[in-house]
Design a protein around this motif. Structure first.
Motif, short mmCIF file in Angstrom:
data_model
loop_
_atom_site.label_atom_id
_atom_site.label_comp_id
_atom_site.label_asym_id
_atom_site.label_seq_id
_atom_site.Cartn_x
_atom_site.Cartn_y
_atom_site.Cartn_z
N ALA A 31 0.84 -1.20 0.00
CA ALA A 31 0.00 0.00 0.00
C ALA A 31 0.87 1.25 0.00
CB ALA A 31 -0.91 0.01 1.22
N ASP A 32 0.33 2.31 -0.54
CA ASP A 32 1.02 3.60 -0.55
C ASP A 32 1.19 4.09 0.88
OD1 ASP A 32 0.63 6.84 -0.67
OD2 ASP A 32 1.75 6.07 -2.40
N ILE A 33 2.29 4.79 1.13
CA ILE A 33 2.59 5.25 2.49
C ILE A 33 1.52 6.24 2.99
CG2 ILE A 33 4.02 7.27 1.93
CD1 ILE A 33 4.78 4.55 4.57
N THR A 34 0.89 6.96 2.08
CA THR A 34 -0.20 7.87 2.47
C THR A 34 -1.37 7.09 3.04
OG1 THR A 34 0.43 9.42 0.73
CG2 THR A 34 -1.76 9.67 1.67
N LEU A 35 -1.67 5.96 2.42
CA LEU A 35 -2.76 5.11 2.91
C LEU A 35 -2.41 4.52 4.28
CD1 LEU A 35 -5.47 3.73 2.53
CD2 LEU A 35 -4.31 1.91 1.27
N ILE A 36 -1.17 4.13 4.46
CA ILE A 36 -0.75 3.58 5.75
C ILE A 36 -0.92 4.63 6.84
CG2 ILE A 36 1.21 2.68 7.07
CD1 ILE A 36 2.26 1.45 4.47
N ALA A 37 -0.54 5.87 6.55
CA ALA A 37 -0.71 6.96 7.51
C ALA A 37 -2.18 7.18 7.85
CB ALA A 37 -0.11 8.26 6.96
N SER A 38 -3.05 6.95 6.89
CA SER A 38 -4.49 7.12 7.11
C SER A 38 -5.09 5.95 7.89
CB SER A 38 -5.21 7.25 5.76
OG SER A 38 -4.68 8.30 4.99
N LEU A 39 -4.44 4.78 7.81
CA LEU A 39 -4.94 3.58 8.46
C LEU A 39 -4.67 3.55 9.96
CD1 LEU A 39 -3.94 0.74 5.95
CD2 LEU A 39 -6.24 1.13 6.84
N LEU A 40 -3.62 4.20 10.40
CA LEU A 40 -3.16 4.03 11.77
C LEU A 40 -4.19 4.45 12.83
CD1 LEU A 40 0.58 5.10 11.46
CD2 LEU A 40 -0.31 2.84 12.02
N GLY A 41 -5.06 5.40 12.49
CA GLY A 41 -6.04 5.84 13.48
C GLY A 41 -7.43 5.29 13.28
N LYS A 42 -7.54 4.18 12.55
CA LYS A 42 -8.86 3.69 12.15
C LYS A 42 -9.73 3.24 13.31
CE LYS A 42 -7.23 -1.03 11.39
NZ LYS A 42 -7.78 -1.52 12.67
N SER A 43 -9.14 2.90 14.46
CA SER A 43 -9.95 2.39 15.56
C SER A 43 -10.16 3.41 16.68
CB SER A 43 -9.31 1.10 16.13
OG SER A 43 -9.45 0.04 15.21
N VAL A 44 -9.96 4.68 16.38
CA VAL A 44 -10.28 5.72 17.37
C VAL A 44 -11.33 6.65 16.77
CG1 VAL A 44 -8.04 5.60 18.51
CG2 VAL A 44 -8.35 7.18 16.60
N THR A 45 -11.86 7.53 17.60
CA THR A 45 -12.95 8.38 17.14
C THR A 45 -12.49 9.33 16.03
OG1 THR A 45 -14.76 9.78 17.94
CG2 THR A 45 -12.56 10.21 18.83
N THR A 46 -13.42 9.76 15.20
CA THR A 46 -13.10 10.47 13.95
C THR A 46 -12.18 11.68 14.11
OG1 THR A 46 -15.23 9.74 13.07
CG2 THR A 46 -14.11 11.50 11.88
N PRO A 47 -12.46 12.63 15.02
CA PRO A 47 -11.57 13.80 15.11
C PRO A 47 -10.12 13.44 15.39
CG PRO A 47 -13.60 14.16 16.35
CD PRO A 47 -13.57 12.72 15.97
N ILE A 48 -9.90 12.45 16.28
CA ILE A 48 -8.53 12.04 16.59
C ILE A 48 -7.90 11.35 15.40
CG2 ILE A 48 -7.11 10.57 18.07
CD1 ILE A 48 -9.10 11.00 20.31
N ALA A 49 -8.65 10.46 14.75
CA ALA A 49 -8.13 9.74 13.59
C ALA A 49 -7.72 10.70 12.48
CB ALA A 49 -9.17 8.75 13.08
N MET A 50 -8.55 11.71 12.23
CA MET A 50 -8.25 12.68 11.18
C MET A 50 -7.01 13.49 11.52
SD MET A 50 -12.09 13.94 10.14
CE MET A 50 -11.52 14.98 8.78
N GLU A 51 -6.87 13.86 12.78
CA GLU A 51 -5.71 14.65 13.19
C GLU A 51 -4.43 13.82 13.13
OE1 GLU A 51 -3.99 18.16 13.90
OE2 GLU A 51 -6.13 17.81 13.58
N VAL A 52 -4.51 12.56 13.57
CA VAL A 52 -3.36 11.66 13.48
C VAL A 52 -2.93 11.50 12.03
CG1 VAL A 52 -2.61 9.25 13.74
CG2 VAL A 52 -3.81 10.40 15.62
N SER A 53 -3.90 11.26 11.15
CA SER A 53 -3.62 11.09 9.73
C SER A 53 -2.98 12.35 9.14
CB SER A 53 -4.91 10.76 8.98
OG SER A 53 -4.70 10.73 7.60
N ARG A 54 -3.53 13.51 9.47
CA ARG A 54 -3.01 14.78 8.95
C ARG A 54 -1.56 15.00 9.40
NH1 ARG A 54 -6.66 17.60 10.89
NH2 ARG A 54 -8.02 17.77 9.07
N ASN A 55 -1.27 14.73 10.66
CA ASN A 55 0.07 14.95 11.18
C ASN A 55 1.11 14.00 10.58
OD1 ASN A 55 -0.72 17.05 12.86
ND2 ASN A 55 -1.11 15.72 14.61
N LEU A 56 0.66 12.82 10.15
CA LEU A 56 1.58 11.84 9.57
C LEU A 56 1.70 11.97 8.06
CD1 LEU A 56 0.61 8.65 11.63
CD2 LEU A 56 2.54 10.20 12.00
#
Length: 225
Positions: free
Chosen positions: A109-134
């Motif tokens: 998978a593309d590294i961008t997708l991996i960064a988006s996957l890491l927060g998949k099991s937390v609530t949406t605002p946190i997941a989006m912020e984690v993804s954005r920072n990575l």
């Protein structure tokens, strides 16, 4: 107009869900199945729909805070079982990030997708912020959170019944760890004790994921190099 449509759709979806009393008829799934085709048919841009539902979006914040009430009611049990709670949330968060990272890397998978996957099991605002920072894509993270939450909300209690899992700590912690706010909302409809531990797991896993996600992303970069 669209705020009224959303409210009517919600109550209709709740009625259908209670009428058939099966996890498949989840109110969120029913609402999505009605709202999205309606927006496409009437050619309504999402920005317009979102703007007309601004007050409903604002109401989500105090609704999430209200989940703290069952948590307060179960404080004695939480204090008595804090070691189990901490261990379960830590292991759950770590395994969620580790498995998603390894599977994504194995599938190239593309590294961008991996960064988006890491927060998949937390609530949406946190997941989006984690993804954005990575360096990931927050929109993909939000979709993944929705899918994971739906799977938990639909399948968790049938699995509990199948495996004869009855303890509120076990049910609540697994639901909150894996299926965040959607799962917690399902717990709140079933049992107050389940909801309390699910709320706690939701918060703790959000903190743990926020702290550890950069390390797992570094691991992903190293493994995919």
């Amino acid at each position: 107009m669209w705020m009224l449509v959303t409210i009517v759709t919600f109550f209709f979806a709740r009625w259908v869900s209670r009428k058939f009393n099966t996890p498949i008829f989840n109110p969120l799934i029913i609402s999505i199945a009605i709202i999205i085709p309606a927006l496409i048919y009437f050619k309504v841009p999402f920005d317009t729909y979102y703007a007309e539902n601004e007050w409903l979006s604002f109401a989500l914040q105090p609704a999430v805070v209200a989940l703290a009430y069952p948590l307060y009611e179960q404080l004695p049990q939480i204090r008595a079982n804090w070691r189990i709670v901490t261990l379960a949330c830590s292991v759950g968060s770590i395994m969620s990030m580790l498995t998603s990272t390894l599977i994504a890397i194995s599938l190239k998978a593309d590294i961008t997708l991996i960064a988006s996957l890491l927060g998949k099991s937390v609530t949406t605002p946190i997941a989006m912020e984690v993804s954005r920072n990575l360096g990931g894509e927050p929109a993909i993270a939000a979709i993944l959170v929705l899918l994971v939450g739906l799977f938990g909300a639909i399948l968790a209690y049938p699995i509990y019944n199948l495996l004869n899992i009855t303890h509120p700590i076990a049910k609540g912690l697994t639901m909150g760890t894996v299926s965040h706010a959607l799962g917690t909302a399902t717990c709140a409809e079933k049992n107050g004790e389940d909801a309390a531990f699910s709320s706690l797991a939701l918060v703790l896993c959000g903190v743990i994921t926020s702290v550890l996600a950069p390390s797992f992303f570094t691991l992903a970069l190293w493994l995919s190099a």
